[in-house]
Every structure is written in C-alpha cells, then in structure tokens.
Design a protein around this motif. Structure first.
Motif, PDB file in Angstrom:
ATOM      1  N   GLY A 334       0.814  -1.209   0.000  1.00 51.01           N
ATOM      2  CA  GLY A 334       0.000   0.000   0.000  1.00 51.01           C
ATOM      3  C   GLY A 334       0.846   1.257   0.000  1.00 51.01           C
ATOM      4  N   ARG A 335       0.269   2.358  -0.463  1.00 49.30           N
ATOM      5  CA  ARG A 335       0.982   3.634  -0.525  1.00 49.30           C
ATOM      6  C   ARG A 335       0.412   4.664   0.436  1.00 49.30           C
ATOM      7  N   GLN A 336      -0.676   4.330   1.083  1.00 49.92           N
ATOM      8  CA  GLN A 336      -1.306   5.280   1.987  1.00 49.92           C
ATOM      9  C   GLN A 336      -1.374   4.698   3.390  1.00 49.92           C
ATOM     10  N   SER A 337      -1.224   5.582   4.364  1.00 50.74           N
ATOM     11  CA  SER A 337      -1.382   5.175   5.752  1.00 50.74           C
ATOM     12  C   SER A 337      -2.869   5.174   6.103  1.00 50.74           C
ATOM     13  N   ILE A 338      -3.268   4.207   6.899  1.00 49.57           N
ATOM     14  CA  ILE A 338      -4.667   4.033   7.294  1.00 49.57           C
ATOM     15  C   ILE A 338      -4.761   4.227   8.797  1.00 49.57           C
ATOM     16  N   HIS A 339      -5.621   5.137   9.214  1.00 46.15           N
ATOM     17  CA  HIS A 339      -5.792   5.383  10.648  1.00 46.15           C
ATOM     18  C   HIS A 339      -6.762   4.367  11.239  1.00 46.15           C
ATOM     19  N   VAL A 340      -6.387   3.799  12.376  1.00 46.06           N
ATOM     20  CA  VAL A 340      -7.246   2.842  13.071  1.00 46.06           C
ATOM     21  C   VAL A 340      -7.393   3.277  14.519  1.00 46.06           C
ATOM     22  N   ASP A 341      -8.582   3.095  15.040  1.00 41.75           N
ATOM     23  CA  ASP A 341      -8.883   3.408  16.438  1.00 41.75           C
ATOM     24  C   ASP A 341      -9.160   2.097  17.152  1.00 41.75           C
ATOM     25  N   VAL A 342      -8.126   1.532  17.757  1.00 38.38           N
ATOM     26  CA  VAL A 342      -8.209   0.188  18.329  1.00 38.38           C
ATOM     27  C   VAL A 342      -7.720   0.215  19.772  1.00 38.38           C
ATOM     28  N   ARG A 343      -8.490  -0.389  20.658  1.00 40.83           N
ATOM     29  CA  ARG A 343      -8.039  -0.617  22.036  1.00 40.83           C
ATOM     30  C   ARG A 343      -7.253  -1.921  22.045  1.00 40.83           C
ATOM     31  N   ILE A 344      -6.003  -1.875  22.459  1.00 44.67           N
ATOM     32  CA  ILE A 344      -5.133  -3.038  22.430  1.00 44.67           C
ATOM     33  C   ILE A 344      -5.037  -3.647  23.823  1.00 44.67           C
ATOM     34  N   VAL A 345      -5.324  -4.940  23.881  1.00 43.29           N
ATOM     35  CA  VAL A 345      -5.102  -5.742  25.085  1.00 43.29           C
ATOM     36  C   VAL A 345      -4.135  -6.848  24.693  1.00 43.29           C
ATOM     37  N   ALA A 346      -2.998  -6.908  25.363  1.00 46.50           N
ATOM     38  CA  ALA A 346      -1.999  -7.930  25.073  1.00 46.50           C
ATOM     39  C   ALA A 346      -1.997  -8.964  26.195  1.00 46.50           C
ATOM     40  N   ALA A 347      -1.613 -10.181  25.851  1.00 45.11           N
ATOM     41  CA  ALA A 347      -1.573 -11.260  26.842  1.00 45.11           C
ATOM     42  C   ALA A 347      -0.365 -12.130  26.567  1.00 45.11           C
ATOM     43  N   THR A 348       0.231 -12.645  27.613  1.00 45.27           N
ATOM     44  CA  THR A 348       1.380 -13.523  27.473  1.00 45.27           C
ATOM     45  C   THR A 348       1.576 -14.343  28.737  1.00 45.27           C
ATOM     46  N   HIS A 349       2.156 -15.519  28.553  1.00 38.87           N
ATOM     47  CA  HIS A 349       2.548 -16.337  29.712  1.00 38.87           C
ATOM     48  C   HIS A 349       4.055 -16.253  29.954  1.00 38.87           C
ATOM     49  N   ARG A 350       4.736 -15.465  29.117  1.00 36.64           N
ATOM     50  CA  ARG A 350       6.187 -15.366  29.224  1.00 36.64           C
ATOM     51  C   ARG A 350       6.582 -14.160  30.070  1.00 36.64           C
ATOM     52  N   ASP A 351       7.824 -14.161  30.523  1.00 36.23           N
ATOM     53  CA  ASP A 351       8.371 -13.059  31.320  1.00 36.23           C
ATOM     54  C   ASP A 351       8.946 -12.024  30.355  1.00 36.23           C
ATOM     55  N   LEU A 352       8.131 -11.041  29.991  1.00 46.31           N
ATOM     56  CA  LEU A 352       8.568 -10.054  29.008  1.00 46.31           C
ATOM     57  C   LEU A 352       9.709  -9.202  29.529  1.00 46.31           C
ATOM     58  N   ALA A 353       9.716  -8.915  30.836  1.00 44.25           N
ATOM     59  CA  ALA A 353      10.815  -8.121  31.397  1.00 44.25           C
ATOM     60  C   ALA A 353      12.142  -8.839  31.213  1.00 44.25           C
ATOM     61  N   ALA A 354      12.157 -10.148  31.428  1.00 40.70           N
ATOM     62  CA  ALA A 354      13.382 -10.915  31.211  1.00 40.70           C
ATOM     63  C   ALA A 354      13.748 -10.944  29.729  1.00 40.70           C
ATOM     64  N   MET A 355      12.753 -11.016  28.857  1.00 44.62           N
ATOM     65  CA  MET A 355      13.029 -11.003  27.428  1.00 44.62           C
ATOM     66  C   MET A 355      13.614  -9.658  27.002  1.00 44.62           C
ATOM     67  N   VAL A 356      13.183  -8.575  27.642  1.00 48.56           N
ATOM     68  CA  VAL A 356      13.765  -7.261  27.352  1.00 48.56           C
ATOM     69  C   VAL A 356      15.237  -7.241  27.739  1.00 48.56           C
ATOM     70  N   ARG A 357      15.548  -7.784  28.903  1.00 49.00           N
ATOM     71  CA  ARG A 357      16.955  -7.825  29.339  1.00 49.00           C
ATOM     72  C   ARG A 357      17.801  -8.689  28.410  1.00 49.00           C
ATOM     73  N   GLN A 358      17.201  -9.742  27.861  1.00 49.01           N
ATOM     74  CA  GLN A 358      17.934 -10.619  26.953  1.00 49.01           C
ATOM     75  C   GLN A 358      18.007 -10.062  25.534  1.00 49.01           C
ATOM     76  N   GLY A 359      17.246  -9.005  25.254  1.00 47.56           N
ATOM     77  CA  GLY A 359      17.259  -8.399  23.928  1.00 47.56           C
ATOM     78  C   GLY A 359      16.335  -9.044  22.932  1.00 47.56           C
TER      79      GLY A 359
END
Length: 555
Positions: A334-359
């Motif tokens: 696509g050549r045009q940006s599309i605006h979206v109005d979305v409420r984002i809810v994320a879920a995970t069973h992993r330790d994201l903070a540890a993944m941040v430290r690991q890169g």
C-alpha cells in the motif's frame, strides 16, 4: 367540448378521491404487516367502493406458486381456495409476470387474461371483481377486490382502484422484507443455539467465575481500566483465563458494541504476520489475488487482543510500535497510511521483562504494553474458585454433550482441590468434560478423569494427589492432539508436566516421520493438527525439527 368535459370530470374524481387515497397511504405505511393494513384499508374504503372482500396475493418466483398474504372484509361467496396457496408451473409464472408488466386491470368479464385470472382467483366466484398488478422488488403480486352481491364496479370505481395499486405495492414490498428479516432472524437464532450447545453455554457472553473470590483483585483492576483506552497487559500462565478477562474488559468498556478480535501471535507464521495484522493490497506479492484487510482494520473502533505477544518477531514488534505511537498502519504494497482506532489488550505467559533484558523483546514496546499490567494468578493459588468452576463446567458439559445435569459431589470437589492443576482452568474444564462423559449422565467420574482411581491413585504425604501413570489418550483433549492408544507416561512431578508429555510425543512422531511436518506422511497429519499449529507448539516447546532429518529415511 366533450374532451374538456371528460378531463374536468377526471379532475373532479381525483380531487374527490384524494382524502381516501391519503388515508390508504397512511394505513399502508403505519402497519408493519400487510394483513393489518388490508383489514383497516378495506374498512375505510367501504363508503367509496362496493367491496365485499379485498385480497392481496403474492407471486412467489422461488417456489413457483401464488400465496395469499392479506385478506380484508367479509367471506367471499364461493371463493374456496382464495386464502391458500396456488401451485404454478414455470410457464404460468411467466404468464403472470407478463400480465404484471402490462399493468392492465382485469374485470370479471375480461376474456384475454382468463387463465391468469383463474390462477390469481381460483374456485367458483359469482359476481363482479377487479384485479390489478402490484409491482414489488424481487416479487410482485395482485390486488383483488370483490363486489358486493348484485353490485357492479363503475368507471369511477376503477379509477379509485387503480390509485390503490401503488400504496399496496409499497405495503407488499415492506411485508416481503419483513418476512425475509424474520427468516434470517430465525436462522441466526438457530445458529446461536447450536453454537451455545457446542460451547456448552446458556448465553454467548463469557462468565467470569471467581469474581467474589480468587479473581476479585483482578476484576477490581478491570473495573479501573475498562472505561479508558489505556493498553492492558494480561500476565499469567497458560490456561488461566486471560482471554476471558480480556473479553470482560471489552464488555465493560464504551466499545462493547464494536468488534472484539483475538489474534494468537504465536500461531501466525513469521512470513504472514504483516499480512495478517496489517493487511495487503492486491498483487503485492505472489498469491495476493485480492485486497485483504488485516486484524487492526477489522477491529477498528473495537478491541484487539494480541495473545502470546511475546512470540512476535522483532520486525513485527517495530511495526506494532508505530500503531501504538500514532494509530496508523500500512498494508503490504500500500501507498497510503490508514488510521485505526483500536483498544489493544496484550496477553502472554512469558516473562517479558526478562526477554527485554535478553534483547529478544523491544524495550520501548514493553513500556507501551506495560502501561497497566494485570497479573492473573494460576488456579493452584486460588483453590477457593475450584468448586464454583467445577459446577460451572459441569453445567456446560451437560449442555454440550446432551447429558442430564450432574453436579460434583463433596468427594469430587475434594479430589479436584487436591490436584495442583499445571494446566490451570483449561485443564479443569477438560477434566470435568471427561468426567461427565465417563459418568454417562449418572455421575461425574472425577477420580477416573483425573487418573486417580483406586487402582492407580496414591495420596502423597503432603495431602496432594500423585498420579504414577496416566494414559496419554486421557489427556489428548488438554494437549490438543490425538495420542496413540496404549502409551502410558508418568504425569506427577516437575519433570513430567503436560509440556513434557507433549514434547515427548511430538518428538517421537517427528522421529517416525523423519522430521516431516506437512504432507500425507507428515507429523501434522499423524497428530491431526494444522501444520501452523504444530510449528507454533514446537517453537513454544523448543523442538528443532532439523534434528530428526539427520536420520536417513529408509528406502
């Protein structure tokens, strides 16, 4: 002079009929069903036309018949069959369509359209009548008025009758739409009931069990954040009910009437993530035969649950960060940006903070996601919810499997509370389903469903239930694939969790298929799962399929 006199008479008749025609239009538009309109209009026409009965018949092109949809006035003398259905051949339907196109009003003594008159007004009928075509989108019909005994319709009556065709055409079209909407509503209701039966529910909304007990603090945090658009991060082990909590956030938010879409980020192959999340334009790559709207566009104005967000590759994390920052997406090609109005809810069973430290997870995306984290405790930390959940799942199992409702006994609940539930709520639901099937509507065979029957159960010194051996086939529903009959594995202890069982079974199948995943002789076919689902489970369990290609395939 004669022509002028005729025109003046016509204008005079039109002026005299104007009030009654206006009343007819009001009644035709006031009632939602044409049967109600016909009865009231017949009563209002009694002073202007010598009508004994008014009939509206619809030509059904799909079923090749003529149906009576409305009747007003007294019973027709000798008009047997007028209020029923008249079957027609294809040629007869074509003849009726030709009469409709002609727009001609038929009289009792009209010989040219005699066959058409007999189709629309079957049965012996003595006396005068008028018959006019009704034009309606998709299917037309006929308006029929029958004169009172010993009365004939005059020219002024015919003029008034012709003015009635337009409002009755509109009423017939509205009635047809109403019938179609009613039929669609009945189909949708039947599908809803079938879906609820398959899901084992009484209503479509998710029920959050444990609001007053183990999940009380979780729901308090849900109430705090639901009214805002702040991103929410749900943290918890697999099977703790993160999707149920996400739906509760959506249902309690101002977006409740908009879409709620769940996307399992770990189940999407890396090469398809951009297309699935952001969409693609036609011809943007091989196989893109049409424009595709991604999940963000489909969830516009609603809520998007990004489940297993820790599985997103780095490139997709960058593009997701832009959506957080300015709310714009770009389709592939696509050549045009599309605006979206979305409420984002994320879920995970992993330790994201540890993944941040690991890169392995972007720090800036982590800060965006962690604006409002909600940890969901595992089931073993909220044993007070087990009884309520077991009863809830027992009701769903009875509905789903068509069995008599049987609730768990105190002994059943004691066994359930003693188990550690490594699979959390998802495993509890599977165990209760299995217990309901094993009990066959007479009881919940919880002991056998848990694998803790008298022949194999052992009570551990700490009071917990130990399971020395459980057949993989008993846990196939929990693991998500079909297990070979007769293979026994230990399930008790840290080293023999459900993930360990799944890992061993997948590795053995890969060894038998020499690392093949897809195809008629691949592991996915043997395990009866989608190849993408199998790859996702392999990534999650750390299984490298290439190890099994090292063994040369015989032949």
């Amino acid at each position: 002079y004669d022509r002028i006199t005729v025109d003046i008479d016509g204008i005079s008749d039109m002026h005299r009929n104007y009030p009654v025609i206006l009343d007819v239009w009001r009644e035709a538009c006031r009632h939602i069903e044409i049967s109600q309109s016909a009865a009231e209009i017949t009563r209002r026409l009694a002073d202007r036309l010598p009508i004994e009965q008014l009939i509206v018949r619809q030509i059904d092109l799909e079923h090749l018949c003529v149906d009576t949809v409305a009747v007003g006035g007294e019973a027709v003398r000798g008009g047997a069959g007028v209020t029923g259905r008249t079957p027609c051949s294809a040629d007869e339907i074509a003849a009726l369509a030709a009469w409709q196109a002609s727009g001609r009003i038929l009289h009792a003594d009209d010989a040219q359209w005699r066959h058409e008159r007999e189709l629309l007004l079957p049965g012996p009928l003595h006396g005068d009548f008028l018959m006019g075509p009704l034009a309606a989108e998709g299917a037309g019909g006929a308006l029929i008025v029958v004169a009172k005994p010993d009365r004939q319709f005059e020219r002024a009556d015919v003029d008034l009758f012709s003015a009635l065709l337009e409002p009755f055409s509109a009423a017939l079209a509205n009635d047809r739409r109403l019938r179609e909407m009613t039929a669609l509503r009945e189909v949708a209701e039947a599908e809803r009931r079938a879906l609820l039966t398959r899901l084992g529910r009484n209503k479509i909304e998710d029920v959050v069990v444990g609001v007053e007990a183990g999940l009380r603090q979780v729901m308090e945090r849900v109430d705090i954040v639901c009214a805002s658009d702040v991103p929410v991060l749900l943290l918890g082990e697999t099977g703790t009910g993160k999707e149920v909590v996400a739906r509760a956030i959506h249902q309690r938010s101002p977006r409740r009437d908009k879409p709620f879409i769940r996307v399992n980020c770990g189940a999407i192959p890396p090469e398809l993530i951009d297309s699935q999340l952001f969409g693609h334009e036609r011809g943007s790559f091989t196989g893109a035969v049409d424009t595709h709207r991604g999940w963000f566009e489909r969830a516009d104005a609603g809520t998007l649950l990004l489940d297993e967000i820790g599985e997103l590759p780095a490139a997709a994390q960058v593009r997701l960060l832009r959506v957080f920052q300015d709310g714009y997406i770009e389709r592939i090609g696509g050549r045009q940006s599309i605006h979206v109005d979305v409420r984002i809810v994320a879920a995970t069973h992993r330790d994201l903070a540890a993944m941040v430290r690991q890169g392995s997870f972007r720090e800036d995306l982590w800060y965006r996601l962690a604006a409002f984290p909600i940890p969901i405790p595992p089931l073993r930390e909220r044993p007070e919810d087990i009884s309520a959940m077991a009863c809830h799942f027992a009701e769903r199992a009875a509905t789903r499997f068509g069995l008599p409702l049987v609730m768990p006994t105190p002994d059943d609940l004691r066994l359930l509370r003693q188990y550690s539930w490594p699979g959390n709520v998802r495993e509890l639901r599977t165990v209760v389903d299995r217990a309901a099937l094993l009990g066959n509507g007479k009881l919940l065979d919880v002991a056998t469903a848990l694998g803790t029957g008298p022949s194999i159960a052992e009570v551990a010194p700490g009071g917990g239930v130990s399971m020395p051996a459980v057949r993989i086939a008993d846990t196939a529903g929990t693991l998500g694939f079909a297990a070979p009959v007769g293979r026994d594995v230990p399930l008790a202890g840290r080293a023999t969790s459900l993930d360990d069982v799944a890992r061993r079974h997948i590795e053995e199948t890969l060894r038998e298929t020499y690392g093949r995943i897809e195809g008629p002789h691949g592991a996915a076919r043997r395990l009866k799962v989608n190849p993408h689902t199998l790859r996702y489970r392999m990534r999650k369990l750390g299984i490298d399929w290439r190890r099994f290609r090292q063994t040369a395939e015989p032949g």
